[in-house]
Design a protein around this motif. Structure first.
Motif, PDB file in Angstrom:
ATOM      1  N   GLU A 175      -1.526  -4.454   3.512  1.00  0.00           N
ATOM      2  CA  GLU A 175      -0.746  -3.223   3.354  1.00  0.00           C
ATOM      3  C   GLU A 175      -1.564  -2.007   3.778  1.00  0.00           C
ATOM      4  OE1 GLU A 175       0.740  -6.488   1.204  1.00  0.00           O
ATOM      5  OE2 GLU A 175      -1.204  -5.517   0.937  1.00  0.00           O
ATOM      6  N   ARG A 176      -0.859  -0.930   4.068  1.00  0.00           N
ATOM      7  CA  ARG A 176      -1.513   0.334   4.431  1.00  0.00           C
ATOM      8  C   ARG A 176      -0.924   1.458   3.598  1.00  0.00           C
ATOM      9  NH1 ARG A 176      -0.464   4.597   7.769  1.00  0.00           N
ATOM     10  NH2 ARG A 176       1.464   3.597   8.455  1.00  0.00           N
ATOM     11  N   ALA A 210       0.519  -0.113  12.813  1.00  0.00           N
ATOM     12  CA  ALA A 210       0.394   0.994  11.861  1.00  0.00           C
ATOM     13  C   ALA A 210      -0.732   1.916  12.302  1.00  0.00           C
ATOM     14  CB  ALA A 210       0.117   0.447  10.464  1.00  0.00           C
ATOM     15  N   ALA A 249       1.924  11.646   7.628  1.00  0.00           N
ATOM     16  CA  ALA A 249       1.749  10.336   7.002  1.00  0.00           C
ATOM     17  C   ALA A 249       3.086   9.610   6.872  1.00  0.00           C
ATOM     18  CB  ALA A 249       1.094  10.487   5.630  1.00  0.00           C
ATOM     19  N   THR A 279       4.464   7.723   9.840  1.00  0.00           N
ATOM     20  CA  THR A 279       3.846   6.443  10.206  1.00  0.00           C
ATOM     21  C   THR A 279       4.363   5.286   9.349  1.00  0.00           C
ATOM     22  OG1 THR A 279       1.951   6.625   8.693  1.00  0.00           O
ATOM     23  CG2 THR A 279       1.748   7.687  10.854  1.00  0.00           C
ATOM     24  N   THR A 321      -3.619   4.850  12.140  1.00  0.00           N
ATOM     25  CA  THR A 321      -4.658   5.333  11.233  1.00  0.00           C
ATOM     26  C   THR A 321      -4.934   6.782  11.567  1.00  0.00           C
ATOM     27  OG1 THR A 321      -6.448   4.687  12.711  1.00  0.00           O
ATOM     28  CG2 THR A 321      -5.714   3.035  11.123  1.00  0.00           C
ATOM     29  N   PRO A 340       4.028   4.287   6.013  1.00  0.00           N
ATOM     30  CA  PRO A 340       3.069   3.485   5.245  1.00  0.00           C
ATOM     31  C   PRO A 340       3.776   2.690   4.151  1.00  0.00           C
ATOM     32  CG  PRO A 340       3.044   5.744   4.473  1.00  0.00           C
ATOM     33  CD  PRO A 340       3.951   5.716   5.683  1.00  0.00           C
ATOM     34  N   ASP A 341       3.065   1.756   3.565  1.00  0.00           N
ATOM     35  CA  ASP A 341       3.624   0.958   2.474  1.00  0.00           C
ATOM     36  C   ASP A 341       3.634   1.720   1.154  1.00  0.00           C
ATOM     37  OD1 ASP A 341       4.073  -1.722   3.775  1.00  0.00           O
ATOM     38  OD2 ASP A 341       1.956  -1.414   4.250  1.00  0.00           O
ATOM     39  N   VAL A 353      -1.441   5.714   2.344  1.00  0.00           N
ATOM     40  CA  VAL A 353      -2.035   7.001   2.692  1.00  0.00           C
ATOM     41  C   VAL A 353      -2.223   7.801   1.417  1.00  0.00           C
ATOM     42  CG1 VAL A 353      -1.860   9.106   4.049  1.00  0.00           C
ATOM     43  CG2 VAL A 353      -0.922   6.959   4.949  1.00  0.00           C
TER      44      VAL A 353
END
Length: 319
Positions: free
Chosen positions: A33-34, A16, A86, A89, A18, A91-92, A36
Motif C-alpha cells: 500500500e501507499r 503510484a 496527494a 495520485t 512518489t 493513495p490508499d 501520504v
C-alpha cells in the motif's frame, strides 16, 4: 502482530507516484500500500522529527510506502495544495494534521468524494476531524492539556502568566493558552504573545514582555521552538529562579532544563503514537477492512523531575 499485518490481501495500484526528495521512503515497493502523510510543520520545527521517525518505522514494519510531505515554511495555503496533489495520485490513505479547518475543508472533501480514507492527527479537535469526514483523530485534546497544566501551576501559587505562542495561526496553539488561563482562573488576553518561530525574535519578544511585566509569575511555551529561546531570555535576565516555567513537548534541551529545575514540567503528547498509529490503522483498513471506532488521545502526560530519567534518553527519537 507484525506477521499478521504482513499477510497483505491488497494489490498495489500500478504506477503510484512518489514525491521525490521529500518522501521518507527510500525505495518503491513492488507490492504494498501507499499512504501520504501531510503535516503543517515547517522544515525548521525539529519537534516533528519524532513523528518522522515513527512514520519511517511503521513503513518498514508493515512493508508500505509512506510519502511524508509538508510546507517548508509552514504556509497553510501551500499545505492545502500539497493535499490536493496527494489526492490526485489516489493513495490508499491520507494522514493530515488539522492546522486550520477552513483551509483544509475543501481539499479533504475531494478525498472523501474519491473514497480515500483519511486519518487526522496532532492539530485540531475530534469534532473537526469528524466534520472533515475522517475515519478518526489521533492527538492530544489541546484545551484539556492546557487546562491541566494551568491547574498544576495554580496549585503552585501562580496567578498570572505569559504564553509564548510561536504558531499563533494554528487554532490548536491558542487552545493551549486558553486552557492554561482557565486552569489559573483568569481570562486570556495580552499575556499571549505572537513570538513567531525565529529564535532571536522569540528571545527578544519574551525579554521585552518581561521588562514591561516584571511581576510575571509563570511562562508557558508551546514547544521547543519557543521553549529554547525563552530559556535563553530567562538566563540573560537572571529570572530562572523567579518564574514558574511549563512547556509543551520534549527535546534534549527541555529534558536537561527539567532535570536542573529551570523548567518545572513538560506536557508530552507522545508524538511517536501520532506518526505510527495512523499508518497502522490505514494498513489494517486496506488489508482487512478494520478500523477503530473511536478517536485516540495520545496525551497529555506530564513530565517532571520525578520521572524525567525514564524518558530523557528517548527525547528527540521516541519521546
Amino acid at each position: 502482530m507484525k506477521t499478521f499485518l504482513k499477510k497483505s490481501t491488497a494489490l498495489l495500484v500500478a504506477g503510484a507516484a512518489t514525491f521525490g526528495a521529500m518522501s521518507l521512503s527510500t525505495s518503491a515497493y513492488a507490492e504494498g500500500e501507499r499512504f501520504v502523510f501531510v503535516s503543517h510543520a515547517p522544515d525548521s520545527d525539529s519537534w516533528w522529527n519524532v513523528i518522522k521517525n515513527a512514520v519511517k518505522q511503521a513503513s518498514d514494519d508493515y512493508d508500505v510506502q509512506v510519502d511524508y510531505r509538508n510546507p517548508p515554511t509552514g504556509d497553510l495555503a501551500d499545505m492545502a495544495r500539497i493535499i490536493e496533489q496527494a489526492i490526485a495520485t489516489n493513495p490508499d490513505g491520507l494522514i493530515v494534521s488539522i492546522a486550520d479547518f477552513d483551509t483544509l475543508e475543501g481539499p479533504l472533501a475531494k478525498a472523501k468524494k474519491r473514497g480515500i480514507p483519511v486519518i487526522t492527527m496532532n492539530s485540531g479537535t475530534q469534532e473537526q476531524s469528524a466534520a472533515l469526514g475522517a475515519e478518526l483523530h489521533i492527538g492530544q485534546p489541546e484545551f484539556a492539556a492546557g487546562l491541566g497544566a494551568g491547574q498544576r501551576a495554580k496549585a503552585a501559587g501562580v496567578k498570572n502568566f505569559l504564553c509564548v505562542n510561536h504558531y499563533i495561526m494554528n487554532p490548536a496553539s491558542v487552545e493551549r493558552c486558553m486552557g492554561f488561563a482557565k486552569g489559573l482562573g483568569v481570562e486570556l488576553g495580552s499575556q499571549m504573545i505572537d513570538s513567531q518561530t525565529d529564535p532571536t525574535n522569540v528571545e527578544t519578544k519574551v525579554s521585552a514582555y518581561l521588562r514591561k511585566n516584571p511581576n510575571t509569575q509563570a511562562i508557558l511555551t508551546l514547544g521547543p521552538t519557543s521553549a529554547h529561546p525563552t530559556l535563553r531570555a530567562l538566563e540573560k535576565n537572571k529570572m530562572h529562579d523567579q518564574v514558574y516555567f511549563a512547556t509543551f513537548d520534549l527535546s534534549g534541551e527541555i529534558s536537561s532544563a527539567i532535570k536542573d529545575g529551570r523548567i518545572d514540567f513538560a506536557i508530552d503528547q507522545q508524538p511517536y503514537l501520532q506518526g505510527y498509529l495512523p499508518i497502522t490503522f490505514l494498513t489494517l483498513n486496506a488489508r482487512y477492512g478494520l478500523m477503530p471506532s473511536n478517536d485516540v488521545n495520545s496525551g497529555p502526560g506530564f513530565i517532571t523531575k520525578a520521572n524525567i530519567d525514564l524518558v530523557e534518553k528517548l527525547a528527540g527519537e521516541y519521546r
